[in-house]
Design a protein around this motif. Structure first.
Motif, mmCIF file in Angstrom:
data_model
loop_
_atom_site.group_PDB
_atom_site.id
_atom_site.type_symbol
_atom_site.label_atom_id
_atom_site.label_comp_id
_atom_site.label_asym_id
_atom_site.label_seq_id
_atom_site.Cartn_x
_atom_site.Cartn_y
_atom_site.Cartn_z
ATOM 1 N N LEU A 1 13.385 -36.507 -55.235
ATOM 2 C CA LEU A 1 13.947 -37.026 -56.410
ATOM 3 C C LEU A 1 13.519 -36.494 -57.769
ATOM 4 C CD1 LEU A 1 16.253 -39.696 -56.718
ATOM 5 C CD2 LEU A 1 14.124 -41.181 -56.876
ATOM 6 N N LEU A 2 12.220 -36.222 -57.939
ATOM 7 C CA LEU A 2 11.797 -35.981 -59.010
ATOM 8 C C LEU A 2 12.530 -34.761 -59.595
ATOM 9 C CD1 LEU A 2 8.024 -37.035 -59.380
ATOM 10 C CD2 LEU A 2 9.912 -38.080 -60.635
ATOM 11 N N PRO A 3 12.920 -33.763 -58.966
ATOM 12 C CA PRO A 3 13.527 -32.461 -59.360
ATOM 13 C C PRO A 3 14.930 -33.000 -60.022
ATOM 14 C CG PRO A 3 12.564 -32.056 -57.279
ATOM 15 C CD PRO A 3 12.229 -33.473 -57.590
ATOM 16 N N TYR A 4 15.579 -33.834 -59.460
ATOM 17 C CA TYR A 4 16.688 -34.232 -60.085
ATOM 18 C C TYR A 4 16.646 -34.840 -61.393
ATOM 19 C CZ TYR A 4 18.792 -32.742 -55.441
ATOM 20 O OH TYR A 4 19.121 -31.728 -54.349
ATOM 21 N N ILE A 5 15.733 -36.003 -61.441
ATOM 22 C CA ILE A 5 15.462 -36.529 -62.549
ATOM 23 C C ILE A 5 15.160 -35.794 -63.643
ATOM 24 C CG2 ILE A 5 13.699 -38.226 -63.780
ATOM 25 C CD1 ILE A 5 13.674 -39.733 -61.018
ATOM 26 N N LEU A 6 14.357 -34.559 -63.254
ATOM 27 C CA LEU A 6 13.696 -33.664 -64.647
ATOM 28 C C LEU A 6 15.134 -32.850 -64.720
ATOM 29 C CD1 LEU A 6 10.451 -32.530 -62.938
ATOM 30 C CD2 LEU A 6 10.782 -33.926 -64.878
ATOM 31 N N THR A 7 15.839 -32.450 -63.777
ATOM 32 C CA THR A 7 17.114 -31.626 -64.237
ATOM 33 C C THR A 7 17.777 -32.632 -65.120
ATOM 34 O OG1 THR A 7 16.845 -30.255 -62.230
ATOM 35 C CG2 THR A 7 18.844 -30.450 -63.518
ATOM 36 N N ALA A 8 18.342 -33.974 -64.758
ATOM 37 C CA ALA A 8 19.257 -34.581 -65.765
ATOM 38 C C ALA A 8 18.582 -35.124 -66.773
ATOM 39 C CB ALA A 8 19.593 -35.784 -64.886
#
Length: 166
Positions: free
Chosen positions: A11-18
């Motif tokens: 999940l964290l990579p998507y949060i960081l990307t967004a």
């Protein structure tokens, strides 16, 4: 272990990307709802006198309501298991099992899961207890190994892209 893996690795990579620079603010903001939700669950647990929800429903409700809740819980856990399984396989393929056919990775992982399930919750908790020190050690090792690549100046300014990033 499942929640930690899903949140930290998937999940964290998507949060960081967004969120880009502001991702850390979402973590701080999420603390309040998590505490409220935890207190709510604890309150219900105390009110049920440490009895599980299905046993409580069997005692105080109709069989139909108990059946509906049992199906809902079962579906939730099955869907959660399939989602976890799918993303674990995607993650394993992307990071460690490039040259191994999918059927081999899926078969081995499925066998381990079925075996642990057949053996019971004690086996699952023992496996988690055995794996947790390794997961923790390697997590700290990777975190310390990447210290030279971390740029804490990127944490600020806050809301550089505005409050709403559309």
């Amino acid at each position: 272990m499942n929640t930690g893996f899903m949140v930290h690795v998937l999940l964290l990579p998507y949060i960081l990307t967004a969120s880009q620079r502001d991702a850390w603010i979402s973590v701080i903001i999420s603390v309040v709802p998590c505490i409220v939700w935890t207190l709510f669950i604890f309150y219900i647990y105390k009110k049920l006198d440490k009895e599980d929800i299905i046993a409580f429903l069997k005692k105080w409700s109709t069989p139909f309501v108990t059946y509906i809740f049992s199906i809902a819980f079962g579906l939730y856990f099955i869907i959660n298991a399939f989602i976890s399984f799918k993303f674990t396989m995607i993650w394993a393929k992307a990071n460690y099992t490039h040259d191994i056919p999918n059927i081999v990775v899926v078969s081995i992982f499925t066998f381990i899961c079925i075996f642990a399930t057949y053996k019971g919750i004690r086996t699952i908790s023992t496996l988690a207890l055995l794996f947790l020190p390794f997961v923790t050690f390697f997590g700290i090792f990777v975190g310390l190994g990447n210290t030279s690549n971390k740029n804490y100046e990127l944490l600020f300014p806050i809301f550089e892209s505005g409050y709403r990033n559309t």
